[in-house]
Design an enzyme around this catalytic site. Sequence first.
Site, PDB file in Angstrom:
ATOM      1  N   ASP A 126      26.798  22.544  97.349  1.00  0.00           N
ATOM      2  CA  ASP A 126      28.155  22.282  96.860  1.00  0.00           C
ATOM      3  C   ASP A 126      29.208  23.503  97.431  1.00  0.00           C
ATOM      4  O   ASP A 126      28.517  24.948  98.048  1.00  0.00           O
ATOM      5  CB  ASP A 126      27.995  23.163  95.239  1.00  0.00           C
ATOM      6  CG  ASP A 126      28.641  23.628  94.708  1.00  0.00           C
ATOM      7  OD1 ASP A 126      29.702  23.839  95.139  1.00  0.00           O
ATOM      8  OD2 ASP A 126      28.245  23.948  93.541  1.00  0.00           O
ATOM      9  N   SER A 174      47.310  17.736  99.352  1.00  0.00           N
ATOM     10  CA  SER A 174      47.953  17.324  98.452  1.00  0.00           C
ATOM     11  C   SER A 174      49.838  17.560  98.420  1.00  0.00           C
ATOM     12  O   SER A 174      49.423  18.027  98.716  1.00  0.00           O
ATOM     13  CB  SER A 174      47.278  17.296  97.352  1.00  0.00           C
ATOM     14  OG  SER A 174      48.111  17.063  96.046  1.00  0.00           O
ATOM     15  N   TYR A 200      44.807  23.778  90.319  1.00  0.00           N
ATOM     16  CA  TYR A 200      45.073  22.221  91.912  1.00  0.00           C
ATOM     17  C   TYR A 200      45.964  23.012  93.058  1.00  0.00           C
ATOM     18  O   TYR A 200      45.764  23.158  93.771  1.00  0.00           O
ATOM     19  CB  TYR A 200      45.061  20.935  91.194  1.00  0.00           C
ATOM     20  CG  TYR A 200      45.219  20.072  92.082  1.00  0.00           C
ATOM     21  CD1 TYR A 200      43.862  20.047  92.925  1.00  0.00           C
ATOM     22  CD2 TYR A 200      45.658  19.365  92.494  1.00  0.00           C
ATOM     23  CE1 TYR A 200      43.165  18.663  93.307  1.00  0.00           C
ATOM     24  CE2 TYR A 200      46.063  18.970  93.108  1.00  0.00           C
ATOM     25  CZ  TYR A 200      45.193  18.065  94.038  1.00  0.00           C
ATOM     26  OH  TYR A 200      44.336  16.895  95.274  1.00  0.00           O
ATOM     27  N   ALA A 238      48.322  25.408  93.200  1.00  0.00           N
ATOM     28  CA  ALA A 238      47.601  26.557  93.505  1.00  0.00           C
ATOM     29  C   ALA A 238      46.205  26.220  94.795  1.00  0.00           C
ATOM     30  O   ALA A 238      46.950  27.300  96.193  1.00  0.00           O
ATOM     31  CB  ALA A 238      46.782  27.347  92.326  1.00  0.00           C
ATOM     32  N   SER A 239      45.566  25.463  94.219  1.00  0.00           N
ATOM     33  CA  SER A 239      44.195  26.203  95.771  1.00  0.00           C
ATOM     34  C   SER A 239      44.996  24.842  97.131  1.00  0.00           C
ATOM     35  O   SER A 239      44.567  25.349  98.584  1.00  0.00           O
ATOM     36  CB  SER A 239      43.091  25.273  95.418  1.00  0.00           C
ATOM     37  OG  SER A 239      43.420  23.499  94.893  1.00  0.00           O
ATOM     38  N   LYS A 240      45.670  24.299  96.694  1.00  0.00           N
ATOM     39  CA  LYS A 240      46.240  23.369  97.960  1.00  0.00           C
ATOM     40  C   LYS A 240      47.333  23.732  98.406  1.00  0.00           C
ATOM     41  O   LYS A 240      47.856  23.632  99.539  1.00  0.00           O
ATOM     42  CB  LYS A 240      46.832  21.583  96.978  1.00  0.00           C
ATOM     43  CG  LYS A 240      45.421  20.910  96.675  1.00  0.00           C
ATOM     44  CD  LYS A 240      44.560  20.599  98.122  1.00  0.00           C
ATOM     45  CE  LYS A 240      43.647  19.676  97.546  1.00  0.00           C
ATOM     46  NZ  LYS A 240      41.698  19.768  97.948  1.00  0.00           N
TER      47      LYS A 240
END
Length: 268
Positions: free
Chosen positions: A61, A139, A152, A154-156
């Site tokens: 993970d 993305s 999502y 924010a993470s990208k």
Amino acid sequence: MYSLKNKVAVVTGGSEGIGRALVDVLLQYGARVATCGRNYDKLYELQKRHSGKPLMIHTADVSNEQDCQHFISQVIKTYGTIDVLINNAGISMRAQVMDTELETLRRVMDINFWGTVCCTKFALPYIIKNKGTIVGMSSVAGYRGLPGRSGYSASKFAVNGWLESLRTELLDSGVNVMWVCPGFTTSNIRNAALNKDALPTGESKMDEGKLMTAEECATYIMKAIEKRKRTMVLTSTGKQTVFINRFFPSLADKLVRKFYYKNGNLVK
């Protein structure tokens, strides 16, 4: 062109979707491949399908730092080095900010951002030694914040910024750092997307049959790796979104809102 024959290529999240397609094409290119995922059964099926080929599987993970470290250590024990790292493992979400529990945001960030950071950090000495390649799976959401995908996006954005910093630091090392934006591609990421309570939604709001296939996407990514590109944005919709958002941000606000909402409700 950067030849991948006999190179050691590592793909996180290789049990399905774009990751599995990348494993397939890397083996076709003659690379020695290692991949990880959370589902051992899916990894085992992948290994059986490529029986006799140099494919190492490992259950991990990527949101867990120790899992990332152990995975990279096992790759080194198996192959001795790493030439290419593709940080493909990722998860999405679908919920408006006002409804979203913070655990959803943490989970998305842990997998998408910290998974990329940890795997890259542990693999970095070997990639620098080989003047290899680091790929981040980003993305269009890393260029343009999307409604219902706040965590999502924010993470990208974070992945793009972190990899750009790393690329600049390594400019004189011979290492190529790039991030790719597949756009809407057929995969399980929307079915596995987290809801407001950090649980899988189990459904896709998109017409998967009209999207680019994972195999097509993997082929484009491999060509970009060979050419040692800086960035790559796929699909005409993705390219248009990035362009309009850069030069006409207010228009992008309206177009994105129209795409994702109907009668005031988030429908995609």
